[in-house]
Enzyme design. Structure first.
Site, mmCIF file in Angstrom:
data_model
loop_
_atom_site.group_PDB
_atom_site.id
_atom_site.type_symbol
_atom_site.label_atom_id
_atom_site.label_comp_id
_atom_site.label_asym_id
_atom_site.label_seq_id
_atom_site.Cartn_x
_atom_site.Cartn_y
_atom_site.Cartn_z
ATOM 1 N N LYS A 1 0.841 -1.196 0.000
ATOM 2 C CA LYS A 1 0.000 0.000 0.000
ATOM 3 C C LYS A 1 0.877 1.249 0.000
ATOM 4 O O LYS A 1 2.035 1.186 0.443
ATOM 5 C CB LYS A 1 -0.953 -0.016 1.209
ATOM 6 C CG LYS A 1 -0.236 -0.063 2.583
ATOM 7 C CD LYS A 1 0.243 1.297 3.041
ATOM 8 C CE LYS A 1 1.134 1.235 4.242
ATOM 9 N NZ LYS A 1 1.902 2.476 4.441
ATOM 10 N N TYR B 1 -4.404 3.468 6.670
ATOM 11 C CA TYR B 1 -4.701 2.374 7.601
ATOM 12 C C TYR B 1 -6.087 2.510 8.232
ATOM 13 O O TYR B 1 -6.899 1.570 8.155
ATOM 14 C CB TYR B 1 -3.620 2.281 8.669
ATOM 15 C CG TYR B 1 -2.378 1.565 8.227
ATOM 16 C CD1 TYR B 1 -2.326 0.175 8.188
ATOM 17 C CD2 TYR B 1 -1.243 2.265 7.839
ATOM 18 C CE1 TYR B 1 -1.186 -0.501 7.784
ATOM 19 C CE2 TYR B 1 -0.094 1.597 7.432
ATOM 20 C CZ TYR B 1 -0.069 0.218 7.405
ATOM 21 O OH TYR B 1 1.070 -0.450 7.005
#
Length: 371
Positions: free
Chosen positions: A138, A222
């Site tokens: 990510k 996140y």
């Protein structure tokens, strides 16, 4: 990922913390007469930073995922060091200039893209063209447009593309999901999440050229991703503000210091979140229902996540086992089985695209678009 897939993932990943390989063996129905794997699936990390170092450590004890090559800008130092550590021949150490030669290495089935954000798209597209499957860190890319290019490239070459999202594989996050799904805290109402960090001067994440934007791309993703998984719907409305309090700090010449945002979901659930490259504070996510709540502290770590909460007379208090890179090993083994058995990954590229769409919406709402 839909609710059925998440439930299946939660059950099997929890089992895998006690029975190595159970996750990979159970994530999708294997053919009854499927042959036993002849050899582990070979992975080549592209870029040897902290993410790739953790990934290599995670694969070290796996029976189904093995590091078989390296791509690095430091072949004579880092390359040799990690080749010796993981038994990789020096002929399988590639540089960015010799990357195209990896197409001729039959021991490399997949690439782990652990590069700076702005390089994800190029090396995913090239890797797929060279016949390799792609496991990407990510954020997936620095724009939703790049994400779509990556998805299209892997589809064109019939290569699998998976996001290395860790949270769904963690046993404490799975417990949070189970509490919410069972209705223990009542009807879901809201989320609050925060991930604050302080980046050192000179970090590539502080540059537009490599980081692609501000803290949402590294830290804020996140709580965003975790909320999306737990809510099982996509946010539809956003408000946001970006700010740099320390205007004379050269770290924030190209990106904002902090961002705060809210999201509203079609169901009416709301979320309030924040991230920063210039603050210290707890990394947490709290989930609120009409009959109780839960809170995850150290929420986005790879170990030691602590779940607390209360619903009526029921108190919740669980802490993760602290088993380091277990999440990454489960991800690698799942992707290995997806390659071996032609299964669809449970966190495909489309999940990365959804995060980038939301991140772009946040910065647009703040009047500071990144794409």
């Amino acid at each position: 990922m839909n609710r059925r897939d998440f439930t299946r993932l939660s059950t099997l990943a929890a089992a895998a913390t006690q029975v190595p390989g159970a996750l990979a063996q159970g994530l999708a129905p294997a053919p009854q007469n499927a042959p036993a794997p002849q050899k582990p699936i070979g992975f080549a990390p592209v870029g040897i930073g902290s993410a790739s170092t953790a990934f290599m450590e995670a694969c070290a004890g796996s029976p189904s995922a093995k590091i078989t090559a390296l791509v690095t800008g430091h072949p004579d130092t880092k390359g040799v060091q990690f080749a010796e550590k993981y038994g990789i021949p020096r002929s399988a150490i590639y540089t960015y200039e010799t990357f195209s030669r990896i197409r001729d290495n039959p021991d490399v089935d997949a690439l782990y893209i652990g590069l700076p954000n702005s390089m994800h798209c190029e090396y995913t597209v090239r890797g797929a063209e060279y016949g390799k499957h792609i496991l990407c860190e990510k954020p997936m890319a620095i724009s939703s447009a790049e994400c779509r290019v990556m998805i299209d490239a892997c589809r064109k070459e019939d290569r699998k593309l998976m996001m290395a999202y860790r949270l769904p594989w963690d046993s404490i996050w799975q417990q949070a999901f189970a509490i919410i799904s069972a209705g223990n805290i009542g009807k879901l109402q809201s989320f609050r999440g925060c991930f604050l960090a302080s980046q050192p001067a000179g970090a590539w994440r502080l540059t537009r050229a490599l980081g692609g934007g501000g803290s949402m791309l590294d830290a804020g993703i996140y709580p965003l991703n975790g909320i999306r998984f737990l809510a099982h719907e996509e946010p539809s409305d956003f408000t946001a503000v970006v700010a740099t309090r320390d205007k004379d700090d050269p770290r924030f010449a190209e990106v904002e210091q902090s961002v705060e945002w809210t999201m509203k979901f079609p169901s009416g659930v709301i979320a309030s979140c924040g991230s920063s490259y210039g603050q210290y504070g707890p990394a947490f996510l709290s989930v609120h229902g009409d009959r109780g709540y839960i809170r995850l502290d150290n929420a986005f770590s790879d170990s030691g996540i602590h779940l607390t909460g209360k619903a009526g007379d029921i108190a919740f208090d669980q802490i993760g086992s602290g088993q380091g890179h277990l999440q990454l090993r489960q991800i690698a083994e799942h992707f290995a089985d997806c390659i071996r058995h032609a299964w669809q990954p449970l966190t495909p590229g489309e999940e990365g695209l959804k995060d980038l769409v939301a991140i772009e919406r946040v910065y647009q709402a703040a009047g500071a678009p990144i794409a």
